[in-house]
Each structure stands twice: as C-alpha cells, then as structure tokens.
Design a protein around this motif. Structure first.
Motif, PDB file in Angstrom:
ATOM      1  N   PRO A  18      -7.451   8.230   6.266  1.00  0.00           N
ATOM      2  CA  PRO A  18      -6.515   7.111   6.123  1.00  0.00           C
ATOM      3  C   PRO A  18      -6.912   6.052   5.089  1.00  0.00           C
ATOM      4  O   PRO A  18      -6.048   5.494   4.427  1.00  0.00           O
ATOM      5  CB  PRO A  18      -6.452   6.505   7.527  1.00  0.00           C
ATOM      6  CG  PRO A  18      -7.635   7.013   8.248  1.00  0.00           C
ATOM      7  CD  PRO A  18      -8.013   8.306   7.609  1.00  0.00           C
ATOM      8  N   ARG A  22      -4.603   4.409   2.201  1.00  0.00           N
ATOM      9  CA  ARG A  22      -4.264   2.982   2.233  1.00  0.00           C
ATOM     10  C   ARG A  22      -4.645   2.289   0.929  1.00  0.00           C
ATOM     11  O   ARG A  22      -3.948   1.404   0.462  1.00  0.00           O
ATOM     12  CB  ARG A  22      -4.949   2.288   3.415  1.00  0.00           C
ATOM     13  CG  ARG A  22      -4.356   2.676   4.723  1.00  0.00           C
ATOM     14  CD  ARG A  22      -3.852   1.588   5.620  1.00  0.00           C
ATOM     15  NE  ARG A  22      -4.364   0.257   5.452  1.00  0.00           N
ATOM     16  CZ  ARG A  22      -3.601  -0.767   5.052  1.00  0.00           C
ATOM     17  NH1 ARG A  22      -2.340  -0.595   4.785  1.00  0.00           N
ATOM     18  NH2 ARG A  22      -4.111  -1.970   4.939  1.00  0.00           N
ATOM     19  N   ARG A  90       3.743   8.310   5.503  1.00  0.00           N
ATOM     20  CA  ARG A  90       3.336   7.392   6.569  1.00  0.00           C
ATOM     21  C   ARG A  90       4.548   6.916   7.362  1.00  0.00           C
ATOM     22  O   ARG A  90       4.505   6.829   8.590  1.00  0.00           O
ATOM     23  CB  ARG A  90       2.573   6.207   5.990  1.00  0.00           C
ATOM     24  CG  ARG A  90       1.175   6.585   5.521  1.00  0.00           C
ATOM     25  CD  ARG A  90       0.444   5.453   4.864  1.00  0.00           C
ATOM     26  NE  ARG A  90       0.255   4.374   5.813  1.00  0.00           N
ATOM     27  CZ  ARG A  90       0.204   3.093   5.466  1.00  0.00           C
ATOM     28  NH1 ARG A  90       0.347   2.739   4.215  1.00  0.00           N
ATOM     29  NH2 ARG A  90       0.011   2.177   6.371  1.00  0.00           N
TER      30      ARG A  90
END
Length: 97
Positions: A18, A22, A90
């Motif tokens: 992740p 991000r 996402r």
C-alpha cells in the motif's frame, strides 16, 4: 530466472504494497512536492520514501528537479497514468468492501 521475469517480480512486489501506491497517488496532488512531504502523507520513514522514489525515477514514473538544497518531485506522464489507475483500483476496492 531471466531478467524480464526478475523485473516483473520487482514491479509486482513494489505495487502490491500500500505505501508505494499511496506515494504515487499523493504525488498527484498539488500540495506535495518534496520527499519529506510524501513520507509524512504516507506515514513512512524518510529513508524508505527516498528509496522508493528513486526506484520510481528509474522506472520513469517521477523526475527530480533540484531547487536550491531540496529536490522537487514530479510525476511523469506515465507516473500520472499509473497513479490515476491505482486511484481507480483503490476506489473499486473501497466500494466492494
């Protein structure tokens, strides 16, 4: 294992986590320009952030522009495309869960 398979494994290992995802999506915003800002936005150590951003640079996803003592980080057009795609993924996962 040939070089192509090794590269594929590196890319998959990177983007199935992740924080690298991000990092890319945070860079799409106008307010994040420096590695310190990225690390704070992603809640990641500065050294890990710099290492990941350097890998992104080698992949052609970001560029660094030196301004005095700091480096500005900018997404390339490929970087924008990948970040956009990850944002879509996402959003889909958030709708599913």
């Amino acid at each position: 294992m040939n070089m192509k398979n090794l590269e594929r494994e590196i890319v998959e290992a990177t983007f199935l986590h992740p924080k690298p995802v991000r990092m890319l999506t945070v860079l799409r915003g106008d307010d994040v320009k420096y590695a310190t800002q990225v690390s704070k936005a992603v809640d990641c150590t500065y050294s890990h952030t710099v290492k990941t951003l350097e890998m992104f640079r080698k992949m052609g996803l970001v560029t660094f522009e030196k301004k005095g003592r700091v480096k500005l980080i900018k997404l390339t057009s490929d970087g924008h495309d990948v970040a956009h795609d990850f944002e879509g993924i996402r959003r889909k996962f958030h709708r599913i869960s």
